[in-house]
Design a protein around this motif. Sequence first.
Motif, mmCIF file in Angstrom:
data_model
loop_
_atom_site.group_PDB
_atom_site.id
_atom_site.type_symbol
_atom_site.label_atom_id
_atom_site.label_comp_id
_atom_site.label_asym_id
_atom_site.label_seq_id
_atom_site.Cartn_x
_atom_site.Cartn_y
_atom_site.Cartn_z
ATOM 1 N N LYS A 37 41.289 45.019 54.436
ATOM 2 C CA LYS A 37 40.718 44.961 53.097
ATOM 3 C C LYS A 37 41.199 46.195 52.344
ATOM 4 O O LYS A 37 40.864 47.325 52.708
ATOM 5 N N GLN A 38 42.005 45.953 51.336
ATOM 6 C CA GLN A 38 42.644 47.059 50.641
ATOM 7 C C GLN A 38 41.880 47.471 49.381
ATOM 8 O O GLN A 38 41.510 46.641 48.566
ATOM 9 N N VAL A 39 41.647 48.758 49.247
ATOM 10 C CA VAL A 39 40.981 49.312 48.067
ATOM 11 C C VAL A 39 41.970 50.243 47.365
ATOM 12 O O VAL A 39 42.472 51.177 47.979
ATOM 13 N N ARG A 40 42.252 49.968 46.110
ATOM 14 C CA ARG A 40 43.240 50.771 45.388
ATOM 15 C C ARG A 40 42.548 51.862 44.579
ATOM 16 O O ARG A 40 41.601 51.581 43.840
ATOM 17 N N TYR B 198 35.807 33.411 27.313
ATOM 18 C CA TYR B 198 36.349 34.102 28.487
ATOM 19 C C TYR B 198 36.301 35.613 28.340
ATOM 20 O O TYR B 198 37.191 36.315 28.821
ATOM 21 N N ARG B 199 35.259 36.083 27.691
ATOM 22 C CA ARG B 199 35.146 37.502 27.379
ATOM 23 C C ARG B 199 35.347 38.415 28.603
ATOM 24 O O ARG B 199 35.963 39.473 28.522
ATOM 25 N N HIS B 200 34.848 37.992 29.766
ATOM 26 C CA HIS B 200 34.927 38.820 30.971
ATOM 27 C C HIS B 200 36.352 38.960 31.500
ATOM 28 O O HIS B 200 36.620 39.784 32.358
ATOM 29 N N LYS B 269 38.116 44.754 37.602
ATOM 30 C CA LYS B 269 37.704 44.707 39.014
ATOM 31 C C LYS B 269 38.519 43.706 39.835
ATOM 32 O O LYS B 269 37.988 42.920 40.627
ATOM 33 N N LEU B 270 39.831 43.745 39.607
ATOM 34 C CA LEU B 270 40.730 42.892 40.380
ATOM 35 C C LEU B 270 41.506 43.731 41.392
ATOM 36 O O LEU B 270 42.538 43.326 41.878
ATOM 37 N N ASP B 271 40.979 44.941 41.699
ATOM 38 C CA ASP B 271 41.793 45.862 42.486
ATOM 39 C C ASP B 271 41.492 45.875 43.977
ATOM 40 O O ASP B 271 41.746 46.840 44.661
ATOM 41 N N GLN B 272 40.958 44.785 44.469
ATOM 42 C CA GLN B 272 40.834 44.684 45.917
ATOM 43 C C GLN B 272 41.672 43.521 46.407
ATOM 44 O O GLN B 272 41.922 42.565 45.684
#
Lengths: 275, 275
Positions: A37-40, B198-200, B269-272
């Motif tokens: 599980k990668q955390v940037r 699609y504001r989020h 919050k797309l960084d995992q």
Amino acid sequence: MSLPQKTVFIISDGTGITAETFGHSVLSQFTHVYTFKQVREPFVTTIEKLKEIIARIDALADEGNPPIIFSTMVDHDLVEHLRRSKGIFLDIFGACVNTLELSLNVRSQPTVGRSHLDANSEAYHKRIEAINFTLAHDDGQFVHGLQEADVILVGVSRSGKTPTSLYLAMQYALKVANFPLIPEDFERGQLPKTIKPYRHKLFGLSIQPERLAEIRSERRPNSQYSSIEQCRYEVAEAEHLMRMQNISWLSSTSKSIEEISTTVLQILKLDQDTY
Amino acid sequence: MSLPQKTVFIISDGTGITAETFGHSVLSQFTHVYTFKQVREPFVTTIEKLKEIIARIDALADEGNPPIIFSTMVDHDLVEHLRRSKGIFLDIFGACVNTLELSLNVRSQPTVGRSHLDANSEAYHKRIEAINFTLAHDDGQFVHGLQEADVILVGVSRSGKTPTSLYLAMQYALKVANFPLIPEDFERGQLPKTIKPYRHKLFGLSIQPERLAEIRSERRPNSQYSSIEQCRYEVAEAEHLMRMQNISWLSSTSKSIEEISTTVLQILKLDQDTY
């Protein structure tokens, strides 16, 4: 049996993209024992920010599962702090930089971030220009300025020309045009007139007819365009034409855009770079 | 005074793209003492091919200028051959793989090439799909399927939306749509209707008016579109609208597409990632 999960921290003073790519490659040699599980954690340039991250690393270690840390930070103090965390620390540039300092008998000059990705540099400007050129010259839609192109890809519709063109532009700052080969060209037994003067820049993509029919069907199911007969005809004719015209080509069927691009650079002798 | 030139060999059993990126980063710490001429040698999987490369490496070393070698080859025999060449050998994965084997108390399982770039993998298929989605949803040209988008970029014309969208698709397999903000939106004080639900997923790009005028002038010199007054008006209105609508945004003026993309991933919050 499901594999245990290991957390991976990608910590960088810049975007962390190099560390991420590198880490992914290294960890692909350990996917038989773990899932990852990668955390940037990009843009880490202050001790406060780093301490907050180290707290999370140490918490995981205290729970008995020390995370893996890939770091490309350059600031000496920050690196030393991170090295003392309870994670498994991998300073990915460190070993290579040390070896080079010894071999070349010079000191390295750390730079935060990567200069050739600097948005104000000439190299970066050239990349963006290449992307714009490539978008404007997709699918034969614009025939002016072809003398400026570094590469011109040809092939039947949906053989992979567009994604490959964009990759070459984005990764290598190359101006790439691409042209579809269509039944009209096959009947004439000739390349499209507009690209004939640029034979030395041409590279062809082909594809298995069965795979082509699949790809075309996603777009236009049950059409003449996506029928296996049509695909077989177009692919056979396109390959025949490329052979007749002495154009280097490859089959994109089981190749990634990275692999195709690398071959294009080799064949067109674009594989040297100076910096 | 011009700097001496050092030849750099990038040797890989795959595309060598990881080695190249990595090498470039490491060598950027030595550009105060050398310029570098990079030679890429991808797809090296046989001893015959490697011996031919080693001969060129040794010849340079015999002339008194041993080249630097960045290698990501995995085959043990090939690596050992290369290690005995007269170049400065840097096995870029070696040190990290060893550290991990010791820390995790497991053996690595070498894989030739990088599995997640395998053209037959699901991950690869997802990337190509993302690129196609992103191209189809460039510049608000196609409003269907927005529920599938991972990211929707907004901003005035020529603020950097298209290259950023393509980078996010290519590097992270994200489906990205982008929409221009135009005077009509400013007059209404509202986002375009189609993207409101699609504001989020929204992220905004802005840019300095002076830089925007420059960029637009390259495309349409001496037009209303590229005038500094028009650029000032549009940028001020777009920033006002994004603030009112509570959309995260940044100024792209001195940021690379990598830096912008990394920030987009953080904020949305797309960084995992899991692998």
